[in-house]
Scaffold this motif. Structure first.
Motif, PDB file in Angstrom:
ATOM      1  N   PHE A 102     -20.161  34.162  -3.231  1.00 30.96           N
ATOM      2  CA  PHE A 102     -21.401  34.519  -3.986  1.00 30.96           C
ATOM      3  C   PHE A 102     -22.356  35.344  -3.621  1.00 30.96           C
ATOM      4  O   PHE A 102     -23.188  36.093  -4.070  1.00 30.96           O
ATOM      5  N   TYR A 103     -22.599  35.362  -1.942  1.00 26.40           N
ATOM      6  CA  TYR A 103     -23.648  35.963  -1.644  1.00 26.40           C
ATOM      7  C   TYR A 103     -23.323  37.021  -0.575  1.00 26.40           C
ATOM      8  O   TYR A 103     -23.959  38.230  -0.357  1.00 26.40           O
ATOM      9  N   ALA A 104     -21.982  37.046   0.021  1.00 27.05           N
ATOM     10  CA  ALA A 104     -21.446  38.295   0.921  1.00 27.05           C
ATOM     11  C   ALA A 104     -20.507  38.926   0.152  1.00 27.05           C
ATOM     12  O   ALA A 104     -19.888  39.913   0.717  1.00 27.05           O
ATOM     13  N   GLY A 105     -19.724  38.569  -1.166  1.00 26.68           N
ATOM     14  CA  GLY A 105     -18.769  39.300  -1.440  1.00 26.68           C
ATOM     15  C   GLY A 105     -17.518  38.471  -1.741  1.00 26.68           C
ATOM     16  O   GLY A 105     -17.098  38.080  -0.593  1.00 26.68           O
ATOM     17  N   TRP A 106     -16.783  38.567  -2.803  1.00 31.73           N
ATOM     18  CA  TRP A 106     -15.567  38.045  -3.033  1.00 31.73           C
ATOM     19  C   TRP A 106     -14.543  38.517  -2.113  1.00 31.73           C
ATOM     20  O   TRP A 106     -13.621  37.565  -1.574  1.00 31.73           O
ATOM     21  N   PRO A 107     -14.323  39.639  -1.807  1.00 37.87           N
ATOM     22  CA  PRO A 107     -13.300  40.049  -0.855  1.00 37.87           C
ATOM     23  C   PRO A 107     -13.321  39.626   0.590  1.00 37.87           C
ATOM     24  O   PRO A 107     -12.345  39.384   1.172  1.00 37.87           O
ATOM     25  N   ARG A 108     -14.632  39.735   1.102  1.00 42.48           N
ATOM     26  CA  ARG A 108     -14.909  39.231   2.384  1.00 42.48           C
ATOM     27  C   ARG A 108     -14.572  37.663   2.533  1.00 42.48           C
ATOM     28  O   ARG A 108     -13.909  37.522   3.331  1.00 42.48           O
ATOM     29  N   ALA A 109     -14.908  36.834   1.618  1.00 40.40           N
ATOM     30  CA  ALA A 109     -14.569  35.708   1.648  1.00 40.40           C
ATOM     31  C   ALA A 109     -12.979  35.203   1.487  1.00 40.40           C
ATOM     32  O   ALA A 109     -12.579  34.565   2.048  1.00 40.40           O
ATOM     33  N   ALA A 110     -12.281  35.997   0.869  1.00 38.50           N
ATOM     34  CA  ALA A 110     -11.054  35.918   0.346  1.00 38.50           C
ATOM     35  C   ALA A 110     -10.319  36.366   1.434  1.00 38.50           C
ATOM     36  O   ALA A 110      -9.369  35.713   1.927  1.00 38.50           O
ATOM     37  N   SER A 111     -10.771  37.324   2.356  1.00 41.59           N
ATOM     38  CA  SER A 111     -10.046  37.668   3.701  1.00 41.59           C
ATOM     39  C   SER A 111     -10.365  36.719   4.690  1.00 41.59           C
ATOM     40  O   SER A 111      -9.333  36.463   5.412  1.00 41.59           O
ATOM     41  N   ALA A 112     -11.467  35.880   4.690  1.00 39.69           N
ATOM     42  CA  ALA A 112     -11.661  35.061   5.671  1.00 39.69           C
ATOM     43  C   ALA A 112     -10.867  33.800   5.433  1.00 39.69           C
ATOM     44  O   ALA A 112     -10.224  33.074   6.416  1.00 39.69           O
ATOM     45  N   MET A 113     -10.801  33.435   4.293  1.00 42.77           N
ATOM     46  CA  MET A 113      -9.731  32.277   3.639  1.00 42.77           C
ATOM     47  C   MET A 113      -8.392  32.649   3.899  1.00 42.77           C
ATOM     48  O   MET A 113      -7.786  31.720   4.447  1.00 42.77           O
ATOM     49  N   GLN A 114      -7.862  33.756   3.937  1.00 40.55           N
ATOM     50  CA  GLN A 114      -6.653  33.970   4.338  1.00 40.55           C
ATOM     51  C   GLN A 114      -6.500  33.982   5.850  1.00 40.55           C
ATOM     52  O   GLN A 114      -5.431  33.625   6.336  1.00 40.55           O
ATOM     53  N   VAL A 115      -7.410  34.218   6.655  1.00 41.06           N
ATOM     54  CA  VAL A 115      -7.206  33.767   8.306  1.00 41.06           C
ATOM     55  C   VAL A 115      -7.105  32.248   8.290  1.00 41.06           C
ATOM     56  O   VAL A 115      -6.247  31.966   9.381  1.00 41.06           O
ATOM     57  N   VAL A 116      -7.975  31.403   7.616  1.00 39.54           N
ATOM     58  CA  VAL A 116      -7.717  29.944   7.756  1.00 39.54           C
ATOM     59  C   VAL A 116      -6.549  29.592   7.388  1.00 39.54           C
ATOM     60  O   VAL A 116      -5.743  28.929   7.990  1.00 39.54           O
ATOM     61  N   LYS A 117      -5.732  30.247   6.124  1.00 42.98           N
ATOM     62  CA  LYS A 117      -4.527  29.788   5.579  1.00 42.98           C
ATOM     63  C   LYS A 117      -3.621  30.140   6.754  1.00 42.98           C
ATOM     64  O   LYS A 117      -2.712  29.609   7.189  1.00 42.98           O
ATOM     65  N   ASN A 118      -3.572  31.375   7.356  1.00 43.06           N
ATOM     66  CA  ASN A 118      -2.608  31.831   8.484  1.00 43.06           C
ATOM     67  C   ASN A 118      -2.698  30.988   9.628  1.00 43.06           C
ATOM     68  O   ASN A 118      -1.574  30.855  10.260  1.00 43.06           O
ATOM     69  N   LEU A 119      -3.943  30.516   9.981  1.00 45.93           N
ATOM     70  CA  LEU A 119      -3.766  29.626  11.175  1.00 45.93           C
ATOM     71  C   LEU A 119      -3.158  28.315  10.814  1.00 45.93           C
ATOM     72  O   LEU A 119      -2.814  27.843  11.892  1.00 45.93           O
ATOM     73  N   GLY A 120      -3.319  27.942   9.700  1.00 46.52           N
ATOM     74  CA  GLY A 120      -2.760  26.544   9.196  1.00 46.52           C
ATOM     75  C   GLY A 120      -1.212  26.572   9.070  1.00 46.52           C
ATOM     76  O   GLY A 120      -0.537  25.789   9.146  1.00 46.52           O
TER      77      GLY A 120
END
Length: 121
Positions: A102-120
């Motif tokens: 909500f503060y940095a932008g939806w695409p940036r947060a989604a890209s970061a979550m994809q990194v978390v998901k890929n690490l898992g």
């Protein structure tokens, strides 16, 4: 306005440094950027990360937030692992990223979550 805390200048300041954080800078950049490696090791990880005013957990959360906000996902795998070593759970990291959306932008947060998901995976 934040007011400074009054301290007695004659009283010795007790400062307990945090454990040393090991950088990957030497193995990645040592052959081409020795000064960058030195700053990473001696200033960032030997000084800034070891200051006692913030816990390592807090420093990790702040670092992840800054990386997500700036869209620097290439640095996230290292810092996500470090954050977990410093006591953050994956659930807390995902919650922080959701909040950041909500503060940095939806695409940036989604890209970061994809990194978390890929690490898992």
């Amino acid at each position: 306005m934040i007011q400074p805390i009054e301290t007695d200048p004659a009283e010795p300041k007790a400062e307990t440094k945090h454990r040393t954080i090991h950088s990957k800078a030497r193995e990645v950049f040592g052959d081409i950027a020795p000064a960058f490696v030195r700053y990473s090791e001696e200033v960032l990880f030997e000084d800034v990360w070891r200051r006692s005013q913030l816990s390592l957990r807090e420093r990790s959360l702040i670092t992840i937030a800054a990386l997500v906000a700036e869209g620097h996902t290439e640095q996230l795998p290292y810092h996500l692992k470090l954050a977990q070593e410093n006591g953050l759970t994956q659930e807390e990291i995902i919650e922080a990223m959701t909040h950041l959306a909500f503060y940095a932008g939806w695409p940036r947060a989604a890209s970061a979550m994809q990194v978390v998901k890929n690490l898992g995976s």
